[in-house]
Design a protein around this motif. Sequence first.
Motif, PDB file in Angstrom:
ATOM      1  N   ARG A   1      65.332 -67.548  85.007  1.00 15.39           N
ATOM      2  CA  ARG A   1      66.642 -67.500  85.682  1.00 15.39           C
ATOM      3  C   ARG A   1      67.824 -68.563  84.254  1.00 15.39           C
ATOM      4  NH1 ARG A   1      70.053 -67.107  90.868  1.00 15.39           N
ATOM      5  NH2 ARG A   1      68.372 -65.335  90.697  1.00 15.39           N
TER       6      ARG A   1
ATOM      7  N   TRP B   1      74.541 -64.561  85.412  1.00 15.67           N
ATOM      8  CA  TRP B   1      73.128 -65.179  86.013  1.00 15.67           C
ATOM      9  C   TRP B   1      72.234 -64.010  85.146  1.00 15.67           C
ATOM     10  CZ3 TRP B   1      70.216 -62.623  88.534  1.00 15.67           C
ATOM     11  CH2 TRP B   1      70.767 -61.869  90.215  1.00 15.67           C
TER      12      TRP B   1
ATOM     13  N   THR C   1      77.592 -65.547  88.925  1.00 14.94           N
ATOM     14  CA  THR C   1      76.910 -67.263  90.276  1.00 14.94           C
ATOM     15  C   THR C   1      78.059 -67.363  91.658  1.00 14.94           C
ATOM     16  OG1 THR C   1      78.772 -68.228  88.938  1.00 14.94           O
ATOM     17  CG2 THR C   1      76.493 -67.943  88.317  1.00 14.94           C
ATOM     18  N   ASP C   2      76.993 -68.348  92.184  1.00 20.18           N
ATOM     19  CA  ASP C   2      77.309 -68.187  93.481  1.00 20.18           C
ATOM     20  C   ASP C   2      79.705 -68.929  93.433  1.00 20.18           C
ATOM     21  OD1 ASP C   2      76.968 -68.295  96.393  1.00 20.18           O
ATOM     22  OD2 ASP C   2      77.613 -70.927  96.477  1.00 20.18           O
TER      23      ASP C   2
ATOM     24  N   GLU D   1      73.894 -64.440  94.136  1.00 18.09           N
ATOM     25  CA  GLU D   1      72.600 -64.962  93.269  1.00 18.09           C
ATOM     26  C   GLU D   1      71.341 -63.684  93.336  1.00 18.09           C
ATOM     27  OE1 GLU D   1      71.978 -68.799  91.314  1.00 18.09           O
ATOM     28  OE2 GLU D   1      74.238 -68.753  91.485  1.00 18.09           O
TER      29      GLU D   1
ATOM     30  N   TRP E   1      72.583 -58.421  93.356  1.00 14.72           N
ATOM     31  CA  TRP E   1      73.284 -59.097  91.679  1.00 14.72           C
ATOM     32  C   TRP E   1      73.572 -56.905  90.905  1.00 14.72           C
ATOM     33  CZ3 TRP E   1      71.049 -54.299  90.179  1.00 14.72           C
ATOM     34  CH2 TRP E   1      70.087 -53.100  91.312  1.00 14.72           C
TER      35      TRP E   1
ATOM     36  N   ARG F   1      69.128 -73.569  84.835  1.00 16.05           N
ATOM     37  CA  ARG F   1      69.802 -74.169  85.999  1.00 16.05           C
ATOM     38  C   ARG F   1      70.727 -75.562  86.337  1.00 16.05           C
ATOM     39  NH1 ARG F   1      72.635 -72.283  89.874  1.00 16.05           N
ATOM     40  NH2 ARG F   1      70.828 -70.552  91.349  1.00 16.05           N
TER      41      ARG F   1
END
Length: 123
Positions: A3, A11, A24-25, A91, A95, A113
């Motif tokens: 990732r 991402w 992303t979150d 995430e 998607w 990350r």
Amino acid sequence: MTRYFTEDHEWIDVEGDVGTVGITDYAQSQLGDITFVEVPAEGTEVAKGDSVSVVDSVKAASDVYTPVSGTVTAANTALADEPELVNSDAEESGWLFRVALSDTSELKSLMDRKAYDAFVAEL
């Protein structure tokens, strides 16, 4: 699967020469409740940095930029009926699209990350 992350809060999970892309979150938390997601059509040719998707929320509409160049191979059609998947699982099941990578060297400019988490911590 590896990732990677962008400074625009996308991402990409890469397996072989196919990447799955989403936001992303952190990005979804900044947007608030997602009300609509526009995803690119299968077969669309994209270049790294192109705006290829739009996420609408109660706060704003936000462009999503592709982190790599290639051809869109799939779109998450579930988002048409359930855009809130981006809020609940940004995430994973939230998607947006899959892309066949045309130049894997583009991945070198993306963050892992640890680097992304450090980047977000500075915001």
